[in-house]
Design a protein around this motif. Structure first.
Motif, PDB file in Angstrom:
ATOM      1  N   ASP A   1       1.087  -1.710   0.009  1.00 30.10           N
ATOM      2  CA  ASP A   1      -0.394   0.041   0.099  1.00 30.10           C
ATOM      3  C   ASP A   1       0.866   0.926  -0.194  1.00 30.10           C
ATOM      4  O   ASP A   1       0.802   2.398  -0.962  1.00 30.10           O
ATOM      5  CB  ASP A   1      -1.025   0.248   0.818  1.00 30.10           C
ATOM      6  CG  ASP A   1      -1.434  -1.145   1.766  1.00 30.10           C
ATOM      7  OD1 ASP A   1      -2.299  -1.587   0.528  1.00 30.10           O
ATOM      8  OD2 ASP A   1      -1.824  -1.882   2.666  1.00 30.10           O
ATOM      9  N   ARG A   2       1.749   1.397   0.824  1.00 34.91           N
ATOM     10  CA  ARG A   2       2.637   2.426   0.808  1.00 34.91           C
ATOM     11  C   ARG A   2       3.106   2.740  -0.584  1.00 34.91           C
ATOM     12  O   ARG A   2       4.064   3.995  -0.256  1.00 34.91           O
ATOM     13  CB  ARG A   2       3.845   1.878   2.410  1.00 34.91           C
ATOM     14  CG  ARG A   2       2.685   2.424   3.451  1.00 34.91           C
ATOM     15  CD  ARG A   2       3.961   1.791   4.828  1.00 34.91           C
ATOM     16  NE  ARG A   2       4.585   1.327   4.817  1.00 34.91           N
ATOM     17  CZ  ARG A   2       4.158  -0.066   5.764  1.00 34.91           C
ATOM     18  NH1 ARG A   2       3.424  -0.411   5.568  1.00 34.91           N
ATOM     19  NH2 ARG A   2       5.375  -1.636   5.960  1.00 34.91           N
ATOM     20  N   GLU A   3       3.434   1.593  -0.751  1.00 36.20           N
ATOM     21  CA  GLU A   3       4.408   1.935  -2.826  1.00 36.20           C
ATOM     22  C   GLU A   3       3.603   2.766  -3.980  1.00 36.20           C
ATOM     23  O   GLU A   3       4.145   3.523  -4.430  1.00 36.20           O
ATOM     24  CB  GLU A   3       5.075   0.564  -3.204  1.00 36.20           C
ATOM     25  CG  GLU A   3       5.534   0.474  -4.546  1.00 36.20           C
ATOM     26  CD  GLU A   3       6.365   1.072  -4.739  1.00 36.20           C
ATOM     27  OE1 GLU A   3       7.212   1.852  -6.181  1.00 36.20           O
ATOM     28  OE2 GLU A   3       6.640   1.783  -3.896  1.00 36.20           O
ATOM     29  N   VAL A   4       2.260   2.446  -3.399  1.00 33.03           N
ATOM     30  CA  VAL A   4       1.530   3.073  -4.208  1.00 33.03           C
ATOM     31  C   VAL A   4       1.353   4.420  -3.410  1.00 33.03           C
ATOM     32  O   VAL A   4       1.596   5.083  -5.027  1.00 33.03           O
ATOM     33  CB  VAL A   4       0.055   2.677  -4.111  1.00 33.03           C
ATOM     34  CG1 VAL A   4      -0.789   3.633  -5.107  1.00 33.03           C
ATOM     35  CG2 VAL A   4      -0.402   1.050  -4.629  1.00 33.03           C
ATOM     36  N   VAL A   5       1.406   4.542  -2.641  1.00 36.57           N
ATOM     37  CA  VAL A   5       1.746   6.177  -2.709  1.00 36.57           C
ATOM     38  C   VAL A   5       3.077   6.965  -2.617  1.00 36.57           C
ATOM     39  O   VAL A   5       2.777   8.256  -3.275  1.00 36.57           O
ATOM     40  CB  VAL A   5       1.757   6.306  -0.105  1.00 36.57           C
ATOM     41  CG1 VAL A   5       2.000   7.686  -0.361  1.00 36.57           C
ATOM     42  CG2 VAL A   5       0.204   6.099   0.549  1.00 36.57           C
ATOM     43  N   ARG A   6       4.121   5.787  -2.688  1.00 33.22           N
ATOM     44  CA  ARG A   6       5.062   6.574  -2.846  1.00 33.22           C
ATOM     45  C   ARG A   6       5.523   6.696  -4.597  1.00 33.22           C
ATOM     46  O   ARG A   6       5.820   7.943  -4.729  1.00 33.22           O
ATOM     47  CB  ARG A   6       6.364   5.376  -2.351  1.00 33.22           C
ATOM     48  CG  ARG A   6       6.808   5.918  -1.417  1.00 33.22           C
ATOM     49  CD  ARG A   6       8.040   5.064  -0.912  1.00 33.22           C
ATOM     50  NE  ARG A   6       8.067   3.392  -1.078  1.00 33.22           N
ATOM     51  CZ  ARG A   6       7.434   2.247  -0.299  1.00 33.22           C
ATOM     52  NH1 ARG A   6       7.377   2.753   1.144  1.00 33.22           N
ATOM     53  NH2 ARG A   6       7.213   1.230  -0.659  1.00 33.22           N
ATOM     54  N   ARG A   7       4.467   6.439  -5.221  1.00 34.78           N
ATOM     55  CA  ARG A   7       4.308   6.869  -7.040  1.00 34.78           C
ATOM     56  C   ARG A   7       3.558   7.472  -6.964  1.00 34.78           C
ATOM     57  O   ARG A   7       3.957   8.009  -8.128  1.00 34.78           O
ATOM     58  CB  ARG A   7       4.087   5.113  -7.773  1.00 34.78           C
ATOM     59  CG  ARG A   7       4.904   4.167  -7.768  1.00 34.78           C
ATOM     60  CD  ARG A   7       3.916   2.612  -7.650  1.00 34.78           C
ATOM     61  NE  ARG A   7       3.636   2.784  -9.226  1.00 34.78           N
ATOM     62  CZ  ARG A   7       4.134   2.632 -10.802  1.00 34.78           C
ATOM     63  NH1 ARG A   7       5.536   2.271 -10.823  1.00 34.78           N
ATOM     64  NH2 ARG A   7       3.948   2.598 -11.719  1.00 34.78           N
ATOM     65  N   VAL A   8       2.461   7.701  -6.339  1.00 32.39           N
ATOM     66  CA  VAL A   8       2.354   9.365  -6.646  1.00 32.39           C
ATOM     67  C   VAL A   8       2.442  10.513  -6.196  1.00 32.39           C
ATOM     68  O   VAL A   8       2.892  10.831  -6.905  1.00 32.39           O
ATOM     69  CB  VAL A   8       0.366   9.036  -6.028  1.00 32.39           C
ATOM     70  CG1 VAL A   8      -0.299   9.996  -6.317  1.00 32.39           C
ATOM     71  CG2 VAL A   8       0.107   7.430  -6.647  1.00 32.39           C
ATOM     72  N   ARG A   9       2.966   9.998  -5.191  1.00 33.91           N
ATOM     73  CA  ARG A   9       3.918  11.360  -4.410  1.00 33.91           C
ATOM     74  C   ARG A   9       5.022  11.495  -5.468  1.00 33.91           C
ATOM     75  O   ARG A   9       5.492  12.740  -5.597  1.00 33.91           O
ATOM     76  CB  ARG A   9       4.182  11.336  -3.202  1.00 33.91           C
ATOM     77  CG  ARG A   9       3.347  11.530  -1.890  1.00 33.91           C
ATOM     78  CD  ARG A   9       3.858  11.347  -0.512  1.00 33.91           C
ATOM     79  NE  ARG A   9       3.140  11.853   0.185  1.00 33.91           N
ATOM     80  CZ  ARG A   9       2.285  11.182   1.749  1.00 33.91           C
ATOM     81  NH1 ARG A   9       3.858  10.197   1.896  1.00 33.91           N
ATOM     82  NH2 ARG A   9       2.214  11.825   1.881  1.00 33.91           N
ATOM     83  N   LYS A  10       5.290  10.710  -6.767  1.00 33.75           N
ATOM     84  CA  LYS A  10       6.726  11.273  -7.335  1.00 33.75           C
ATOM     85  C   LYS A  10       6.175  11.803  -8.568  1.00 33.75           C
ATOM     86  O   LYS A  10       6.634  12.887  -9.143  1.00 33.75           O
ATOM     87  CB  LYS A  10       7.262  10.019  -8.436  1.00 33.75           C
ATOM     88  CG  LYS A  10       8.223   8.493  -6.838  1.00 33.75           C
ATOM     89  CD  LYS A  10       8.324   7.514  -8.512  1.00 33.75           C
ATOM     90  CE  LYS A  10       9.259   6.753  -7.308  1.00 33.75           C
ATOM     91  NZ  LYS A  10      10.476   5.663  -8.201  1.00 33.75           N
ATOM     92  N   ALA A  11       4.548  11.918  -8.468  1.00 32.96           N
ATOM     93  CA  ALA A  11       4.260  12.871  -9.270  1.00 32.96           C
ATOM     94  C   ALA A  11       3.660  14.270  -8.817  1.00 32.96           C
ATOM     95  O   ALA A  11       4.134  14.743  -9.538  1.00 32.96           O
ATOM     96  CB  ALA A  11       2.928  11.960 -10.376  1.00 32.96           C
TER      97      ALA A  11
END
Length: 277
Positions: free
Chosen positions: A38-48
């Motif tokens: 779940d935290r990996e999804v958050v990290r990906r979106v925060r890259k944007a």
């Protein structure tokens, strides 16, 4: 600081290899009921968009203000909260029962972790209950015995679809507007519909919104569509909008003036409430 759950102690009913919408939302809010996937999804979106956490923050703040309005100003005492997510501070029943202690709330979700935590939270609250169902199958949900018995369908009901519809991916067979039409047709006269949804602001922040969308859609979660204001208005199926209408969540009757300019994430989630005549 996030107090995330250790993957080493996962309940048997949880698949920690697949992200959950509820747990990703919890991770955005720095909750403790999420896993590495779940935290990996958050990290990906925060890259944007590094400030992407504000998508969840503004959605939750809108929920609280919307429920306060529905209970205090509109006098609604019945709530159907679709896709309620994991319990956090200021849940729907807590907000509305503070105004109307006899208010009834039916929470709907199909995430096993949400159901386990939610039912534990409501053990001593006879006026609120959790139902396990798919919110994108309205006919089946509305035919549920608990939904039918706990709510009086001859009196106004507040239908909440807050941060849910942008996770629907079945547009080829049934659109989000079709789903909302089924709900709205079932609602009694005088009912209210509250919706919040990821927004393409169609301005200089549009590119960032679409980058966040790309990160959501191409993550293991595979959902999170950003829509224009015109597309979102269609979800209300012609109901009478409560002023100020469909606006950015941050602009829907805020608690005070904005002392800082809104960031890209705050500009990329919209909300509104409408009434069925």
């Amino acid at each position: 600081m996030s107090r995330e759950t250790s993957d080493a102690s996962v309940p048997a009913y949880i698949d920690p290899s697949k992200p959950s919408i509820a747990r990703v939302y919890d991770a955005f809010l720095d909750g403790e009921d999420n896993y590495e996937v779940d935290r990996e999804v958050v990290r990906r979106v925060r890259k944007a968009a590094p400030e992407a956490r504000d998508l969840a923050v503004e959605n939750r703040a809108f929920l609280i203000r919307a429920c306060r309005f529905l209970a205090r100003q509109a006098g609604v005492t019945q709530y159907l909260d679709c896709g309620s997510g994991l319990p956090t501070a200021e849940n729907v029943h807590q907000v509305v029962q503070r105004v109307a202690p006899d208010a009834r709330v039916v929470y709907v979700d199909n995430d096993p972790l949400v159901l386990a935590h939610g039912r534990a939270l409501l053990e001593e609250n006879e006026s609120a209950v959790f139902v396990a169902a798919d919110i994108f199958e309205p006919e089946r949900l509305l035919d549920d015995d608990t939904v039918k018995s706990r709510l009086d369908w001859s009196e106004p009901i507040a239908l909440l679809q807050l941060g849910t519809l942008h996770h629907y991916n079945g547009e080829d067979t049934r659109t989000r507007k079709d789903i909302m039409r089924a709900y709205i047709e079932a609602l009694p006269s005088g009912s209210y519909v509250a919706i919040s949804h990821f927004l393409d602001p169609e301005d200089e922040y549009s590119a960032t919104a679409r980058k966040m969308e790309e990160m959501f859609l191409h993550s293991m979660m595979g959902s999170g569509t950003f829509s224009t204001q015109d597309e979102l208005r269609e979800l209300f199926n012609g109901l009478d909008m409560v002023p100020p209408g469909l606006v950015r969540c941050a602009d829907w009757w805020p608690d005070g003036p904005h002392l800082k300019a809104l960031n890209a994430a705050q500009r990329s989630i919209a909300g509104g409430i409408a009434r069925k005549a």
